[in-house]
Scaffold this active site. Structure first.
Site, PDB file in Angstrom:
ATOM      1  N   ARG A   1       5.800  12.515   0.483  1.00  0.00           N
ATOM      2  CA  ARG A   1       6.205  11.180   0.006  1.00  0.00           C
ATOM      3  C   ARG A   1       7.675  11.161  -0.409  1.00  0.00           C
ATOM      4  O   ARG A   1       8.320  10.107  -0.350  1.00  0.00           O
ATOM      5  CB  ARG A   1       5.293  10.725  -1.141  1.00  0.00           C
ATOM      6  CG  ARG A   1       5.500   9.265  -1.566  1.00  0.00           C
ATOM      7  CD  ARG A   1       4.399   8.793  -2.496  1.00  0.00           C
ATOM      8  NE  ARG A   1       4.484   7.381  -2.850  1.00  0.00           N
ATOM      9  CZ  ARG A   1       5.086   6.922  -3.955  1.00  0.00           C
ATOM     10  NH1 ARG A   1       5.618   7.765  -4.816  1.00  0.00           N
ATOM     11  NH2 ARG A   1       5.125   5.625  -4.214  1.00  0.00           N
TER      12      ARG A   1
ATOM     13  N   ILE B   1       8.110   0.861  -2.648  1.00  0.00           N
ATOM     14  CA  ILE B   1       7.094   1.679  -1.992  1.00  0.00           C
ATOM     15  C   ILE B   1       5.883   1.574  -2.918  1.00  0.00           C
ATOM     16  O   ILE B   1       5.997   1.714  -4.134  1.00  0.00           O
ATOM     17  CB  ILE B   1       7.572   3.148  -1.804  1.00  0.00           C
ATOM     18  CG1 ILE B   1       6.507   4.026  -1.137  1.00  0.00           C
ATOM     19  CG2 ILE B   1       8.029   3.797  -3.107  1.00  0.00           C
ATOM     20  CD1 ILE B   1       7.010   5.446  -0.746  1.00  0.00           C
ATOM     21  N   SER B   2       4.716   1.241  -2.362  1.00  0.00           N
ATOM     22  CA  SER B   2       3.532   1.012  -3.199  1.00  0.00           C
ATOM     23  C   SER B   2       3.146   2.279  -3.947  1.00  0.00           C
ATOM     24  O   SER B   2       3.436   3.392  -3.513  1.00  0.00           O
ATOM     25  CB  SER B   2       2.350   0.557  -2.346  1.00  0.00           C
ATOM     26  OG  SER B   2       2.632  -0.654  -1.696  1.00  0.00           O
ATOM     27  N   GLN B   3       2.469   2.064  -5.065  1.00  0.00           N
ATOM     28  CA  GLN B   3       1.937   3.179  -5.863  1.00  0.00           C
ATOM     29  C   GLN B   3       0.939   3.978  -5.007  1.00  0.00           C
ATOM     30  O   GLN B   3       0.119   3.382  -4.300  1.00  0.00           O
ATOM     31  CB  GLN B   3       1.233   2.577  -7.078  1.00  0.00           C
ATOM     32  CG  GLN B   3       0.667   3.580  -8.036  1.00  0.00           C
ATOM     33  CD  GLN B   3      -0.027   2.905  -9.214  1.00  0.00           C
ATOM     34  OE1 GLN B   3       0.105   1.700  -9.419  1.00  0.00           O
ATOM     35  NE2 GLN B   3      -0.777   3.673  -9.966  1.00  0.00           N
TER      36      GLN B   3
END
Ligand code: SAH
Length: 218
Positions: free
Chosen positions: A40, A66-68
């Site tokens: 990530r 950026i999503s959790q």
């Protein structure tokens, strides 16, 4: 600069992240394995290396995030992806969610309305190894009629309501996962198009996404 090295330290941090997500209730082993696999930190500037493995959303520019990881895992689990399924994603953003879907074996068609984010992914060499992801610059509300129908549709921005054109582009038997709500908080919904065309709706937890906006932004 984007980092390109995936060290033992990163792998260790990732393992802890996966354990944390599991403790929060994600049980799909394939989803957990995908998150364990994907570096990530490659999706963030190297200045934010440490942040990449906290279970938080993070800014990626153009006012977007950026999503959790937990949210990515949650939506991926609800989608019940099977290998080779055609998946339409609205809101490419960092492309992290698209890569998770590709790791699950999906053929991903992902749309982003922000030109700079779309172009940032074009010049992210590591993404080239995922030849099963196709990137589109456009308005997600229109979907991709040329490539429809899709087995799965995932919306990764807050939709004020379920977009009719995206329901049309869902195959009978297909599943859409979408956070619905016009305010700060949305309800995660899973909509299944039954074989007779009738829609079945299930409602899950509350989340907070950036808004799904109309049109493209250059
Ligand atoms: N899936 C992304 C999450 C990004 S946040 C990730 O894994 O990082 C949501 C993204 O949706 C933003 O990049 C935003 O620009 C985009 N977006 C919002 N409305 C959209 C629309 N109508 N069509 C396409 N993208 C949209």
């Amino acid at each position: 600069m984007r980092p390109t090295e995936d060290t033992y330290r990163h792998k260790g941090l990732r393992k802890k992240l996966v354990q944390g997500i599991q403790a929060k209730g994600i049980s799909d082993e394939r989803v957990l394995a995908a998150i364990l696999e994907i570096p990530r930190h490659f999706f963030l500037d190297s200045a934010f290396d440490e942040k990449a493995y906290e279970d938080i959303a993070f800014p990626i520019g153009e006012g977007q995030t950026i999503s959790q990881p937990y949210t990515v895992a949650y939506q991926s689990q609800l989608l019940e992806i099977k290998p080779f399924q055609k998946v339409l994603e609205i809101g490419t953003g960092s492309a992290y969610q698209a890569v998770v879907l590709a790791e699950l074996g999906a053929h991903v068609y992902t749309i982003e309305r922000q030109k700079k984010l779309f172009e940032a992914n074009k010049s992210f060499p590591w993404l080239k190894k995922y030849s099963s992801i196709k990137y589109f610059y456009g308005d997600g509300y229109q979907g991709l009629p040329t490539y429809a129908p899709f087995d799965r549709v995932i919306i990764t921005a807050a939709a004020p309501e379920v977009p009719a054109k995206l329901i049309e582009q869902l195959k009978p038997g297909g599943i859409m996962v979408i956070p619905v709500g016009a305010g700060d908080v949305q309800l995660m919904k899973r909509i299944t198009k039954l074989d007779n065309g009738v829609l079945k709706e299930e409602v899950f937890d509350r989340f907070s996404f950036v808004p799904m906006l109309g049109g493209r932004n250059s």
